[in-house]
Design an enzyme around this catalytic site. Structure first.
Site, PDB file in Angstrom:
ATOM      1  CD  GLU A  16      43.360  41.492  51.581  1.00 35.73           C
ATOM      2  OE1 GLU A  16      42.883  42.414  52.273  1.00 35.73           O
ATOM      3  OE2 GLU A  16      43.433  41.540  50.347  1.00 35.73           O
ATOM      4  CG  HIS A  19      41.255  36.052  51.079  1.00 34.48           C
ATOM      5  ND1 HIS A  19      40.397  36.182  50.004  1.00 34.48           N
ATOM      6  CD2 HIS A  19      42.411  36.643  50.697  1.00 34.48           C
ATOM      7  CE1 HIS A  19      41.025  36.829  49.032  1.00 34.48           C
ATOM      8  NE2 HIS A  19      42.249  37.106  49.429  1.00 34.48           N
ATOM      9  CG  HIS A  56      41.127  39.984  45.721  1.00 29.52           C
ATOM     10  ND1 HIS A  56      41.204  40.887  46.758  1.00 29.52           N
ATOM     11  CD2 HIS A  56      41.982  38.978  46.048  1.00 29.52           C
ATOM     12  CE1 HIS A  56      42.074  40.447  47.648  1.00 29.52           C
ATOM     13  NE2 HIS A  56      42.558  39.300  47.242  1.00 29.52           N
TER      14      HIS A  56
HETATM   15 ZN   LIG Z   1      43.688  37.868  48.188  1.00 28.34          ZN
END
Ligand SMILES: [Zn+2]
Length: 215
Positions: free
Chosen positions: A78, A97, A160
């Site tokens: 990411e 995250h 997610h």
């Molecule tokens: Zn993730």
């Protein structure tokens, strides 16, 4: 570059990784953490490493202008999200995250955390919007997240997880914990049959207590 600051940030990122893992906010190799060293370099967690076992020397360094990568493994999948946020928010110095279970359940159900039920939630976040789904690791997802984070310090990512930003790692990590607390208690209140929203005048008062965004 200040190598002492870099070393300290690597140690802090490893500590945040352990905290997220111990709190159950990430499972297996999920989640990623980054921090800005200066205007040129950021530090970010490597791909495929359990955050509970993350070591400071495993952290990767990326140059914000030319994309140069320094480290012994691949940076987080990411990374595009982190780079897009640092580009758009000069006040952000750290990003977390994670996949917190209750918040991710709201994200999977397509429900943003917008209900004005908890005073702390309003003062801390204002609101926690939902970013529409895009494939993890893509530039498309990075663009969509950055667009929302331009005006918010936290967001859910549909199907997610969640993302939070801060002026330092402690703040970004603390906001992730507060976001999950909000989702969990809202869930419990709804299970009891009602989550009573605050009155419009109280919501306005709480919004006025929010710290002004840094420009
Ligand atoms: Zn993730």
């Amino acid at each position: 570059m200040d190598w002492q600051k870099e070393l300290m940030l690597c140690q802090e990122i490893a500590k945040v990784g352990k905290r997220l893992w111990q709190d159950g906010l990430v499972a297996h190799n999920d989640g990623n953490i980054s921090a800005k060293i200066d205007n040129d370099w950021i530090l970010i967690t490597p791909s495929g490493v359990n955050k509970g076992a993350l070591k400071p020397y495993q952290i990767i360094k990326i140059h914000l202008q030319n994309g140069r990568i320094e480290g012994n493994s691949k940076p987080s999948l990411e990374t595009p999200i982190h780079l897009a946020i640092y580009e758009i928010r000069s006040d952000v110095k750290a990003i977390v995250h994670a996949h917190p279970p209750y918040a991710t359940a709201f994200a999977a159900a397509g429900i943003a955390l917008m209900e004005p039920v908890f005073p702390e939630m309003i003062v801390r976040f204002g609101e926690i919007p939902l970013v529409s789904y895009a494939t993890p690791g893509t530039e498309r997802l990075a663009e969509m997240v950055a667009e929302v984070i331009q005006d918010h310090d936290a967001a859910l990512l549909q199907n997610h997880g969640a993302i939070t930003v801060g002026r330092n790692l402690e703040e970004a990590c603390g906001l992730m914990e507060a976001l999950e607390w909000t989702a969990k208690v809202l869930w419990l209140a709804k299970a009891l049959g009602n989550a009573i929203p605050l009155s419009p005048s109280e919501i306005a008062r709480l919004f006025s207590m929010r710290p002004k965004p840094a420009q």
